[in-house]
Design a protein around this motif. Structure first.
Motif, PDB file in Angstrom:
ATOM      1  N   LEU A 174      12.124   9.679   4.224  1.00 14.62           N
ATOM      2  CA  LEU A 174      10.737   9.243   4.372  1.00 14.62           C
ATOM      3  C   LEU A 174       9.864  10.407   4.833  1.00 14.62           C
ATOM      4  N   PRO A 175       8.613  10.435   4.395  1.00 10.25           N
ATOM      5  CA  PRO A 175       7.711  11.494   4.851  1.00 10.25           C
ATOM      6  C   PRO A 175       7.219  11.233   6.276  1.00 10.25           C
ATOM      7  N   GLU A 176       6.695  12.253   6.887  1.00 12.94           N
ATOM      8  CA  GLU A 176       6.231  12.175   8.268  1.00 12.94           C
ATOM      9  C   GLU A 176       5.133  11.125   8.448  1.00 12.94           C
ATOM     10  N   THR A 177       4.263  10.980   7.457  1.00 16.88           N
ATOM     11  CA  THR A 177       3.173  10.007   7.570  1.00 16.88           C
ATOM     12  C   THR A 177       3.688   8.582   7.734  1.00 16.88           C
ATOM     13  N   VAL A 178       4.862   8.305   7.200  1.00 14.80           N
ATOM     14  CA  VAL A 178       5.427   6.957   7.302  1.00 14.80           C
ATOM     15  C   VAL A 178       6.085   6.753   8.662  1.00 14.80           C
ATOM     16  N   VAL A 179       6.960   7.655   9.073  1.00 19.06           N
ATOM     17  CA  VAL A 179       7.715   7.455  10.319  1.00 19.06           C
ATOM     18  C   VAL A 179       6.873   7.670  11.574  1.00 19.06           C
ATOM     19  N   ASN A 199       3.304  -2.895  11.526  1.00 24.76           N
ATOM     20  CA  ASN A 199       2.485  -3.207  10.347  1.00 24.76           C
ATOM     21  C   ASN A 199       1.990  -1.939   9.658  1.00 24.76           C
ATOM     22  N   GLN A 200       1.622  -0.943  10.450  1.00 23.16           N
ATOM     23  CA  GLN A 200       1.190   0.330   9.884  1.00 23.16           C
ATOM     24  C   GLN A 200       2.370   0.987   9.154  1.00 23.16           C
ATOM     25  N   PHE A 201       3.560   0.893   9.736  1.00 16.38           N
ATOM     26  CA  PHE A 201       4.754   1.442   9.090  1.00 16.38           C
ATOM     27  C   PHE A 201       4.997   0.762   7.742  1.00 16.38           C
ATOM     28  N   LYS A 202       4.916  -0.564   7.713  1.00 16.28           N
ATOM     29  CA  LYS A 202       5.132  -1.313   6.471  1.00 16.28           C
ATOM     30  C   LYS A 202       4.128  -0.886   5.399  1.00 16.28           C
ATOM     31  N   THR A 203       2.876  -0.759   5.789  1.00 16.24           N
ATOM     32  CA  THR A 203       1.832  -0.358   4.840  1.00 16.24           C
ATOM     33  C   THR A 203       2.100   1.042   4.301  1.00 16.24           C
ATOM     34  N   PHE A 262       4.072   4.777   0.085  1.00 21.40           N
ATOM     35  CA  PHE A 262       4.993   5.850  -0.300  1.00 21.40           C
ATOM     36  C   PHE A 262       5.842   5.425  -1.489  1.00 21.40           C
ATOM     37  N   TRP A 263       6.362   4.208  -1.437  1.00 22.26           N
ATOM     38  CA  TRP A 263       7.179   3.711  -2.550  1.00 22.26           C
ATOM     39  C   TRP A 263       6.368   3.570  -3.830  1.00 22.26           C
ATOM     40  N   GLY A 273       7.110   0.572  -6.849  1.00 17.68           N
ATOM     41  CA  GLY A 273       7.114  -0.354  -5.738  1.00 17.68           C
ATOM     42  C   GLY A 273       7.927  -1.609  -5.956  1.00 17.68           C
ATOM     43  N   TYR A 274       8.412  -1.797  -7.166  1.00 17.25           N
ATOM     44  CA  TYR A 274       9.137  -3.025  -7.445  1.00 17.25           C
ATOM     45  C   TYR A 274      10.543  -2.726  -7.951  1.00 17.25           C
ATOM     46  N   GLY A 275      11.067  -1.590  -7.531  1.00 18.13           N
ATOM     47  CA  GLY A 275      12.430  -1.256  -7.874  1.00 18.13           C
ATOM     48  C   GLY A 275      12.575  -0.584  -9.221  1.00 18.13           C
ATOM     49  N   VAL A 276      11.470  -0.240  -9.874  1.00 17.06           N
ATOM     50  CA  VAL A 276      11.513   0.388 -11.186  1.00 17.06           C
ATOM     51  C   VAL A 276      10.866   1.748 -11.096  1.00 17.06           C
ATOM     52  N   LYS A 277      11.593   2.787 -11.458  1.00 17.12           N
ATOM     53  CA  LYS A 277      11.016   4.116 -11.448  1.00 17.12           C
ATOM     54  C   LYS A 277       9.893   4.177 -12.475  1.00 17.12           C
TER      55      LYS A 277
END
Length: 166
Positions: free
Chosen positions: A131-136, A142-146, A151-152, A158-162
């Motif tokens: 994970l990038p620094e902005t996420v962790v 809630n901010q982490f989830k967003t 990021f995904w 975001g739905y499991g499909v590249k």
């Protein structure tokens, strides 16, 4: 709406403690969601990944990974009442300038203890370290989830499909 309210909670119940790792269990659980998404007439003809996109759902495997990362965030930030050192060891030997300050050390598994690879404290480390620094560095859950979802959405749709597969 009915699926999200009544079915998915049963599929995800206590998934951080019990995470299916056998292929047959993963397939069996994913079949439930696959079937539920086919019940909507307007998107029935679409492929499963496209149906997930249309319904703004993650695959169950992606949801389990997301749950693991959220739980890791809570433990690392001291929000769970568990000392993070009981589950994780910070990687102090990482190279400066690479990644974030919360990189975790993943010890090598001893021969014959392969079952440990499915423990929460082991399976979450690789994804957490990517994970990038902005996420962790998020301040709240809630901010982490967003930030994680953003990021995904950049790395996969975001739905499991590249993005290349979409």
């Amino acid at each position: 709406m009915l699926y999200k309210t009544y079915i998915r909670p049963h599929l995800e119940y206590s998934v951080q403690a019990w995470c299916p790792y056998l292929k047959k269990d993963i397939i069996m659980m994913e079949k439930v969601q696959r079937r539920a998404t086919k019940l909507i007439p307007s998107i029935r003809h679409l492929s499963y990944p496209k149906r997930l996109q249309e319904m703004k759902l993650y695959s169950l495997e992606q949801r389990r990974l997301r749950g693991d990362l959220i739980e890791t965030f809570k433990v690392m930030k001291g929000l769970e009442g568990i000392t993070s050192t009981k589950l994780f060891t910070l990687n102090t030997q990482r190279h400066r300038g690479r990644g974030h300050n919360y990189k975790l050390y993943k010890s090598a598994l001893k021969k014959g203890l392969n079952c440990r690879k499915n423990f929460f404290s082991i399976r979450a480390i690789s994804e957490w370290n990517n994970l990038p620094e902005t996420v962790v560095e998020a301040k709240t859950t809630n901010q982490f989830k967003t930030q994680l979802d953003k990021f995904w959405c950049k790395s996969v749709n975001g739905y499991g499909v590249k993005k290349a597969d979409a």
